[in-house]
Design an enzyme around this catalytic site. Structure first.
Site: not given
Length: 330
Positions: A161-162, A181, A244, A268, A273, A292, A295
């Site tokens: 999707n991203i 992929d 990730r 990001d 973390e 992070h 979004a």
């Protein structure tokens, strides 16, 4: 069940920007925010959340088998984000707990655009140049040479999707875009329309000037980019990661940047973390880290909050939950 207690766990954004989401939950039951250690063990996590039967969960901590073995009644874990990485879905099902995520389309543009912003910021050395200007050091500007993206070769690892949106954004620069992929969802027409070619990972790494990591994290993708893969990359390539943190071997990428093999790394997310203050990535001006925040757009956070509130309302009303939306590629 007539009494609901809702825990918002490790999300610093839910209900902060869009306070109406918090207020809607307060009409259902008691709501409390918990900011817990990212590495809290499952038993302690369960004890801390004792009595809470609905959880709005961020990307940490881990809701693992030990957590579910020790948790009392729990109806729902609604992820304030995409991915099930920090929830043992099998253990949740055995415990009778529903698990939902934000549909990927909600985050698609926000995360992909942030990846491009971070990459451009690194490539054009925007942050150190701005800091030098703020310090009144205009005469240092020749130190901040960058590179162009136009006509270069781009690679996207993970074309879901991203990743597919990142590939679309890369295509506007007029160069070849490679995707790697094992199971790309993009139709053939989409590949042709955006000058995208499906290749294996090694071919992508050997040929691309700019490489974007967008794979999901599973056992096969842990430290997907290691020392051997860095060695395959083009000299002077840039790497960015909005997927990730554990997709890369941090020591290998740091060594690649320090040696000059890689021109820069922008991310990001890191493997652990929050990032410790002494992390070596923070001491290298060829590495750009953001906390992070991919979004963190008003549009995306609103959609994420709406979905979590909807999950809670549907669960208590015994209505079906919308678990996912399908990406549409054109």
């Amino acid at each position: 069940m007539s009494e609901y207690k809702i825990a918002v766990v490790n999300s610093s954004s839910f209900g902060q920007v869009f306070k109406e989401h918090w207020q809607e939950l307060e009409q259902i039951g008691e709501v409390k925010r918990f900011m817990l250690p990212t590495d809290i063990d499952g038993k302690t996590l369960a004890e801390t959340l004792h009595g809470y039967n609905i959880i709005i969960a961020s990307v940490t901590p881990m809701f693992n088998q030990e957590f579910f073995d020790n948790k009392d009644d729990l109806l729902l874990i609604s992820r304030h984000g995409i991915g099930f990485n920090n929830v043992d879905v099998k253990a949740a099902k055995a415990h009778g707990t529903l698990v939902t995520i934000v549909p990927q389309l909600v985050e698609r543009d926000s995360v992909a655009e942030n990846e491009l912003v971070n990459l451009l910021t690194m490539v054009r050395r925007t942050v150190p140049a701005a800091e030098r200007e703020r310090a009144g050091r205009y005469e240092d500007r020749a130190e901040f040479m960058g590179n162009e993206l136009s006509g270069k070769t781009f690679g996207v690892i993970g074309c879901g999707n991203i990743g597919s949106r990142v590939a679309e954004l890369f295509s506007v620069f007029g160069g070849q875009v490679f995707i790697a992929d094992p199971d790309p969802k993009a139709p053939a027409g989409w590949l042709k329309n955006h000058n995208v070619q499906h290749v294996d990972l090694d071919t992508l790494l050997k040929n691309c000037d700019y490489v974007s990591l967008n794979a999901s994290l599973n056992d096969g993708d842990y430290h997907l980019i290691n020392a051997d893969k860095v060695a395959l990359m083009k000299d002077g390539a840039y790497l960015c990661n909005n997927g990730r943190g554990a997709l890369i071997d941090e020591d290998a990428v740091l060594a690649g940047v320090e040696s000059g093999k890689l021109a820069g790394y922008a991310a990001d997310a890191v493997e652990v973390e929050p990032v410790p203050a002494d992390h070596p990535f923070l001491k290298n001006d060829r590495i750009l880290l953001t906390p992070h925040t991919s979004a963190y757009t008003y549009e995306c956070l609103h959609g994420m909050g709406e979905k979590c509130v909807s999950d809670v309302k549907n669960v208590i009303a015994d209505k079906p939950l919308v678990r996912e939306l399908t990406s549409t590629l054109a």
